[in-house]
Design a protein around this motif. Structure first.
Motif, mmCIF file in Angstrom:
data_model
loop_
_atom_site.group_PDB
_atom_site.id
_atom_site.type_symbol
_atom_site.label_atom_id
_atom_site.label_comp_id
_atom_site.label_asym_id
_atom_site.label_seq_id
_atom_site.Cartn_x
_atom_site.Cartn_y
_atom_site.Cartn_z
ATOM 1 N N LYS A 157 0.579 -1.637 0.620
ATOM 2 C CA LYS A 157 0.080 -0.190 0.094
ATOM 3 C C LYS A 157 0.954 1.192 0.086
ATOM 4 O O LYS A 157 0.766 2.438 -0.599
ATOM 5 C CB LYS A 157 -0.496 0.120 1.239
ATOM 6 C CG LYS A 157 -1.962 -1.139 0.988
ATOM 7 C CD LYS A 157 -3.330 -0.716 2.247
ATOM 8 C CE LYS A 157 -4.364 -1.829 2.262
ATOM 9 N NZ LYS A 157 -5.550 -1.991 3.115
ATOM 10 N N GLN A 165 2.097 2.098 -3.450
ATOM 11 C CA GLN A 165 1.286 2.033 -4.701
ATOM 12 C C GLN A 165 0.308 3.485 -3.934
ATOM 13 O O GLN A 165 0.422 5.034 -5.006
ATOM 14 C CB GLN A 165 -0.085 1.432 -4.000
ATOM 15 C CG GLN A 165 -0.296 -0.017 -4.472
ATOM 16 C CD GLN A 165 -1.441 -1.121 -3.798
ATOM 17 O OE1 GLN A 165 -1.962 -1.574 -2.856
ATOM 18 N NE2 GLN A 165 -2.044 -1.254 -4.628
ATOM 19 N N LYS A 166 1.035 4.400 -2.462
ATOM 20 C CA LYS A 166 0.500 5.462 -3.006
ATOM 21 C C LYS A 166 1.486 6.391 -3.312
ATOM 22 O O LYS A 166 1.000 7.475 -3.737
ATOM 23 C CB LYS A 166 0.766 6.017 -1.117
ATOM 24 C CG LYS A 166 0.307 7.229 -0.266
ATOM 25 C CD LYS A 166 0.223 7.519 1.161
ATOM 26 C CE LYS A 166 -0.485 9.223 1.266
ATOM 27 N NZ LYS A 166 0.025 8.689 2.862
ATOM 28 N N VAL A 191 -1.554 4.845 -7.458
ATOM 29 C CA VAL A 191 -2.434 3.387 -7.541
ATOM 30 C C VAL A 191 -4.069 3.787 -7.200
ATOM 31 O O VAL A 191 -4.341 4.155 -5.534
ATOM 32 C CB VAL A 191 -1.800 2.396 -7.348
ATOM 33 C CG1 VAL A 191 -2.673 1.219 -7.644
ATOM 34 C CG2 VAL A 191 -1.164 2.208 -7.961
ATOM 35 N N ASP A 192 -5.016 3.704 -7.934
ATOM 36 C CA ASP A 192 -6.007 4.274 -7.842
ATOM 37 C C ASP A 192 -6.721 3.242 -6.238
ATOM 38 O O ASP A 192 -6.750 1.897 -6.705
ATOM 39 C CB ASP A 192 -6.864 4.506 -8.520
ATOM 40 C CG ASP A 192 -8.531 5.062 -8.423
ATOM 41 O OD1 ASP A 192 -9.624 4.641 -8.273
ATOM 42 O OD2 ASP A 192 -8.538 6.345 -8.906
ATOM 43 N N LEU A 193 -7.430 4.153 -5.977
ATOM 44 C CA LEU A 193 -8.265 3.117 -4.867
ATOM 45 C C LEU A 193 -9.113 1.892 -4.827
ATOM 46 O O LEU A 193 -9.536 0.437 -4.920
ATOM 47 C CB LEU A 193 -9.543 3.783 -4.098
ATOM 48 C CG LEU A 193 -9.789 4.000 -2.382
ATOM 49 C CD1 LEU A 193 -8.583 2.349 -1.285
ATOM 50 C CD2 LEU A 193 -10.862 4.216 -2.079
ATOM 51 N N TYR A 252 -8.304 0.246 -7.387
ATOM 52 C CA TYR A 252 -7.231 -1.334 -7.616
ATOM 53 C C TYR A 252 -6.607 -1.376 -6.183
ATOM 54 O O TYR A 252 -6.149 -3.364 -5.777
ATOM 55 C CB TYR A 252 -6.237 -1.095 -8.773
ATOM 56 C CG TYR A 252 -6.756 -0.708 -10.106
ATOM 57 C CD1 TYR A 252 -7.931 -0.772 -10.528
ATOM 58 C CD2 TYR A 252 -5.869 0.424 -10.365
ATOM 59 C CE1 TYR A 252 -8.669 -0.871 -11.713
ATOM 60 C CE2 TYR A 252 -6.327 0.667 -11.684
ATOM 61 C CZ TYR A 252 -7.905 0.539 -12.705
ATOM 62 O OH TYR A 252 -8.387 0.848 -13.332
ATOM 63 N N VAL A 253 -6.343 -0.569 -5.266
ATOM 64 C CA VAL A 253 -5.786 -0.704 -3.974
ATOM 65 C C VAL A 253 -6.603 -1.896 -3.091
ATOM 66 O O VAL A 253 -6.122 -2.674 -3.108
ATOM 67 C CB VAL A 253 -5.882 0.059 -3.529
ATOM 68 C CG1 VAL A 253 -4.995 -0.142 -1.532
ATOM 69 C CG2 VAL A 253 -4.747 1.372 -3.711
ATOM 70 N N ASN A 254 -8.309 -2.093 -3.282
ATOM 71 C CA ASN A 254 -9.372 -2.391 -2.786
ATOM 72 C C ASN A 254 -8.814 -3.836 -3.441
ATOM 73 O O ASN A 254 -9.254 -4.464 -2.815
ATOM 74 C CB ASN A 254 -10.025 -1.872 -3.172
ATOM 75 C CG ASN A 254 -10.627 -0.770 -2.044
ATOM 76 O OD1 ASN A 254 -9.836 -0.221 -1.019
ATOM 77 N ND2 ASN A 254 -11.135 0.180 -2.546
ATOM 78 N N ASN A 302 -6.022 -6.006 -3.285
ATOM 79 C CA ASN A 302 -4.931 -6.085 -2.988
ATOM 80 C C ASN A 302 -5.210 -7.440 -2.284
ATOM 81 O O ASN A 302 -6.272 -7.538 -1.374
ATOM 82 C CB ASN A 302 -4.204 -5.807 -1.931
ATOM 83 C CG ASN A 302 -3.783 -4.352 -2.476
ATOM 84 O OD1 ASN A 302 -3.233 -4.100 -3.896
ATOM 85 N ND2 ASN A 302 -3.282 -2.974 -1.808
ATOM 86 N N ASN A 344 -2.552 -6.948 -6.544
ATOM 87 C CA ASN A 344 -1.416 -5.555 -6.067
ATOM 88 C C ASN A 344 -0.705 -5.068 -7.158
ATOM 89 O O ASN A 344 0.755 -5.657 -7.606
ATOM 90 C CB ASN A 344 -0.762 -6.813 -4.996
ATOM 91 C CG ASN A 344 -1.092 -7.310 -4.109
ATOM 92 O OD1 ASN A 344 -1.807 -7.366 -3.309
ATOM 93 N ND2 ASN A 344 -0.758 -8.903 -4.385
ATOM 94 N N LEU A 372 1.208 -2.757 -8.265
ATOM 95 C CA LEU A 372 1.887 -1.697 -7.961
ATOM 96 C C LEU A 372 2.281 0.013 -8.525
ATOM 97 O O LEU A 372 2.763 0.617 -8.230
ATOM 98 C CB LEU A 372 3.785 -2.238 -7.943
ATOM 99 C CG LEU A 372 3.628 -3.874 -6.698
ATOM 100 C CD1 LEU A 372 4.568 -3.944 -6.675
ATOM 101 C CD2 LEU A 372 3.027 -3.205 -5.965
#
Length: 987
Positions: free
Chosen positions: A52, A55-56, A60-62, A64-66, A68, A274, A276
């Protein structure tokens, strides 16, 4: 020349650092096996925290982060658009992970042999080794093992040496990184597969199965082109279950999709795991990391969005053709010598197939068309492909001149995708002419001769020399590569393949090592050069074949997106380069689809708008505030109305009114799949037999003799005055991709090209061609033209095939308007032979193909009065007729397409739609009815040519009645029911 790789490019560094930053000092433990990688500590909580953080940093958009998550291995995804250097980043990642964490056992898995060859070439090339060892300062080298398909031999069974060498490489060797390169086909869990067998005589470190040896190395595994490796595939299962890598790193421009949710909440998303780093197409274009795109196509001369393609020629007797309409709707036809192309389309009225050769047809307009060739379906019937070749050559020379004027020149390449291999490469087993290659060479020579006089010896001496060398060896300017070439022993072909596939530096060089100019810059292929092949100096791609595919549009242009290199091998990145992408008009919406594809990949998030919230609340009888509070408490949304991804399935199940989109199964295509067969019911045919045989009889069309030749001559002079002799201009439509202020891709119209087409004919040939298509005597035509020329000057360039087509079209219109009522029909003595419904002996066939009675299909059992056992139709009106139950009908049926050949004054044959046998309720009167269905409200809505055909049909059936077989002919509009027509006939 040597290609010079650049390190420190920000977009590539970000990708490499994104992967290495997931790990820290305590992420690995030293293995107690010399051949194994350090052991990754799969601390899921810590790794997810690091992921994370990365990604920050890469925004990276939320959405796609969700997505993980960590399983029993670590998966990391890197999305990089085509042309931005994925292979470079893969290799750089290997070096970086080795430098920081001593990882030195990597497996690279690619989907195809072509990508495998490209990856192998890149890793083993001297400039790559030098770059990473010296320029980047890693001070180490990759020892590459390439896994190939093994051949079974009698006697000893040797363990695959590439696997053995890979496994035995010591992880303690600081100067070596061991990489095993393989294609997905070799990763199979079959028991007899090379990696799964356990009957080898010897294996390294006591392993008898290669897969166990690979697993023991605790490898890091890289997947290239992940859209070809969905997680449901056997290959991916083999990787995770049998190889069991500690870490899988997926690099791709495109990723597989998965379906999530249920019911109305069901949706398809990218299967990121994930993610990146997300260098999407929009970012790549906006940052000038790849070439821009300028799409261009020609509008057809008649503005008709369709064309004809010759599929195959059968033993000089028949030819199969496809009629291709915009949107890639395709219909197939089989025509014979003497048939009119008007059977395919009214736009080809007057053009007859005069001869059929082994691989070509000769048309009555004087043209020869070869198997595989496409031509525009308009009155000019000109070779559309020839104009596309000319446009491609023009665009190439525009770019080539600019690239030659630089201080350090850029070799400019053009790539052509073609459909018919033997239109380019001679087939020793066939007499077929290589018409595409011949046309290209003719146009190329013409262009060189056009450009040379415009150049200055003082300023353009190098380019003059280059074009002069090209002129002396036109065939050396181009080369082709096709899949079948791999089995060809021809030395020249082998040299072409080597240069195209493997010797990139030679293809990019303007001068060869011996000082000679290298003029080879036009490449032909049949989609063989796809992923895995690239050349940065492709500036023009011409798709002479219309794929009609729904493949990724960005993948289609991918072979030309890389930024170019100059003659010294330097990558040029500080300019706005454009890729010319030339297609045909059936894909005129390519640019719009490409823009949509690019914009659709941008993260949209899952946000509930206030308007949507209010609408759903109103439907549920709640206030919007109460509904918002309820969703927030249940953790379905956050304070900003973003849907919480982890709870999205439960959210849409509980509140289906928030789901958008069309549910699965709402849109189906009943015409997909195999062509259906329709059975002919024999009892019903016997009721129709006499009617069918009567309307199947051959009739000829006779015109009243025009006694006064002066009248006809004067009419012909009048036709010549109606702009028959005009310039023919074909124009291209060009669109460039640009970026809007809000970061989205958009299209801008750009200047196209106009060509004046000259196809001059000798005067005698001009008259003969008109005679063949109209039956007007040559002498009368000559007299009319002499009279026309007394007051009108005729440009010799306009004595051409286009003027022939113009005149024929206007003459057919004249016949339609002036010969109505001045013709009659006469029955021939030709014996009735086999028909669409019967064999030559008159017995009915058992079945026919559905397509000839209707392209649309519905399930169900037709009435017992219907001729066929299935419902097939072309229009809603036809469907209504088939379903309608009329008591007076004895039997009825759809007339197979083009099975009845009624000649008309338009020059085309005519075939009606339905046949009925009816009788009065008292059984005393039996009548035959033929019906033409027109799904329009009024006769005034019919095209003039259709009205004339119907008028001819009325005269034909009058004659049929005179000849002793009574038939009533009626036309049916959409506001008329069949019952009404039948009742009118029975009165």
């Amino acid at each position: 020349m040597e290609l010079i790789l650049k390190n420190g490019l920000p977009h590539q560094e970000k990708a490499v650092n994104a992967i290495s930053n997931v790990f820290g000092e305590g992420s690995f433990e030293k293995s107690n096996r010399y051949y194994s990688n350090p052991i990754l500590d799969l601390d899921k909580e810590l790794l997810l925290e690091r992921i994370k953080f990365v990604q920050k940093g890469n925004t990276v958009d939320l959405e796609y982060v969700n997505l993980n998550g960590i399983q029993n291995y670590l998966n990391l995804d890197i999305k990089m658009e085509t042309g931005t250097g994925k292979t470079y980043v893969q290799v750089a990642t290997i070096f970086e992970l080795h430098k920081k964490f001593k990882i030195n056992k990597f497996i690279i898995v690619v989907p195809t042999l072509a990508i495998k060859a490209g990856t192998k070439q890149f890793i083993q090339d001297s400039y790559t080794k030098k770059h990473f060892k010296d320029v980047c300062g890693y001070g180490t080298e990759i020892e590459l093992q390439v896994l190939e398909a093994g051949k079974t031999k009698k006697g000893k069974k040797f363990f695959p040496s590439t696997v053995s060498d890979f496994v035995k490489g010591s992880s303690q060797n600081a100067n070596k990184i061991y990489v095993l390169l393989t294609n997905m086909a070799l990763f199979s869990n079959r028991k007899d597969a090379m990696l799964n067998r356990d009957d080898y005589d010897y294996g390294p470190e006591g392993f008898h199965r290669p897969v166990d040896a690979l697993k023991a190395t605790k490898p890091f595994l890289i997947i290239d082109e992940p859209h070809r490796f969905s997680k449901e595939q056997k290959t991916f299962e083999f990787i995770t279950n049998d190889i069991q890598p500690q870490c899988i790193i997926r690099f791709g421009a495109t990723f597989p999709t998965v379906t999530v949710g249920k019911g109305v909440a069901k949706k398809t998303i990218k299967d990121y795991h994930n993610l990146l780093y997300n260098l999407n197409a929009c970012d790549a274009f906006n940052q000038n990391l790849i070439k821009g795109i300028a799409k261009e196509h020609f509008e057809p001369l008649s503005n008709k969005d369709d064309k004809v393609k010759i599929i195959s020629v059968q033993s000089k007797t028949a030819v199969k053709l496809n009629y291709i309409q915009k949107g890639n709707t395709t219909k197939s036809f089989e025509l014979k010598k003497g048939d009119s192309l008007s059977l395919i389309s009214t736009e080809l009225e007057g053009i007859i197939i005069e001869a059929i050769g082994t691989n070509y047809i000769e048309l009555s307009n004087g043209q020869t068309k070869f198997q595989g060739e496409e031509f525009v379906n308009d009155i000019y019937s000109s070779s559309y492909q020839e104009q596309m070749l000319k446009l491609a050559i023009d665009r190439h020379f525009e770019t080539e001149k600019i690239n030659f004027d630089r201080k350090f020149k850029i070799k400019t390449l053009a790539l052509f995708f073609i459909d018919d291999i033997h239109s380019y490469r001679k087939d020793d087993k066939s007499e077929k002419e290589t018409y595409l290659k011949n046309t290209f060479e003719k146009l190329l020579l013409e262009k060189i001769n056009e450009v040379l006089p415009t150049l200055s010896v003082e300023n353009d001496s190098d380019y003059i020399d280059y074009l002069q060398a090209s002129k002396l060896d036109i065939s050396g300017c181009h080369a082709g590569y096709f899949s079948q070439d791999n089995t060809n022993s021809d030395e020249e072909i082998a040299n072409q393949i080597n240069e195209i596939l493997f010797d990139k530096k030679k293809l990019l060089s303007i001068k060869l090592d011996d000082g000679k100019l290298n003029t080879r810059r036009f490449l032909f292929s049949k989609w063989t050069l796809k992923e895995g092949w690239d050349n940065p100096n492709v500036f023009t791609i011409t798709k002479l074949r219309s794929s009609g595919s729904e493949n990724s549009k960005i993948q289609e242009v991918g072979r030309g997106l890389r930024l170019p290199v100059d003659e010294n091998g330097n990558r040029i990145s500080n300019e706005d380069f454009k890729l010319n992408y030339i297609i045909d008009f059936t894909e005129a919406d390519f640019a719009e689809k490409l823009v949509k594809e690019i914009n659709d990949e941008l993260p949209k998030g899952f946000v509930i708008t206030e308007e949507r919230l209010q609408k759903v609340a109103e439907k549920l009888g709640l206030s919007s505030d109460d509904l918002f509070t309820d969703l927030l408490i249940k953790k379905f949304i956050d304070r900003n109305k973003n849907v919480v991804i982890e709870n999205s399935n439960q959210f849409f199940d509980e509140y289906p009114d928030f789901a958008a989109g069309l549910s699965t199964g709402k849109i189906v295509d009943n015409n997909k799949g195999k062509e259906r067969k329709v059975k002919i019911r024999p009892a019903q045919y016997n009721e129709l037999k006499s009617l069918w045989e009567a309307i199947s009889q051959k009739y000829l069309l006779f015109y009243e003799k025009i006694e006064n030749d002066d009248y006809l001559k004067n009419e012909l002079v009048g036709l010549f005055k109606k702009d028959v002799f005009t310039d023919v201009i074909i124009s291209s439509s060009r669109q460039e991709l640009n970026t809007s202020d809000d970061g989205l891709m958009m299209l801008n119209e750009s200047s196209g090209i106009q060509y004046k087409i000259i196809k001059r004919l000798p005067y005698g040939e001009f008259l003969k061609r008109i005679n063949k298509q109209t039956n007007i005597p040559i002498l009368l035509l000559n007299q009319a033209l002499i009279q026309y020329a007394t007051s009108n000057e005729i440009d010799k360039d306009k004595i051409n095939e286009f003027s022939v087509a113009n005149f024929v079209s206007k003459f057919n219109d004249w016949k339609t308007n002036n010969l109505a009522g001045r013709f009659s029909y006469g029955k021939t003595n030709i014996k009735l032979n086999a028909t669409a419904l019967t064999f030559a002996n008159g017995t009915p066939r058992s079945e026919i193909t559905q397509g000839i009675i209707g392209t649309k299909f519905i399930e169900g059992n037709p009435s017992e009065k219907y001729l066929y056992d299935r419902f097939a139709f072309d229009s809603p009106l036809e469907k209504d007729n088939i379903l309608e139950q009329v008591q007076e009908v004895v039997v009825y049926g759809k007339i197979p397409r083009r099975s009845i050949s009624i000649p008309t004054i338009t020059g085309q044959s005519y075939s009606p739609d339905f046949m009925y046998v009816v009788k009065k309720s008292d059984g005393n009167k039996i009548l035959n009815i033929i019906v033409e269905t027109k799904d329009v409200k009024n006769e005034s809505d019919l095209r003039n040519i259709e009205s004339v055909k119907i008028s001819c049909a009325k005269e034909f059936f009058k004659q049929l009645t005179i000849d002793g077989y009574s038939v009533a002919f009626h036309e049916q509009m959409s506001n008329t029911k069949m019952k009404q027509i039948i009742e009118d006939v029975l009165i």
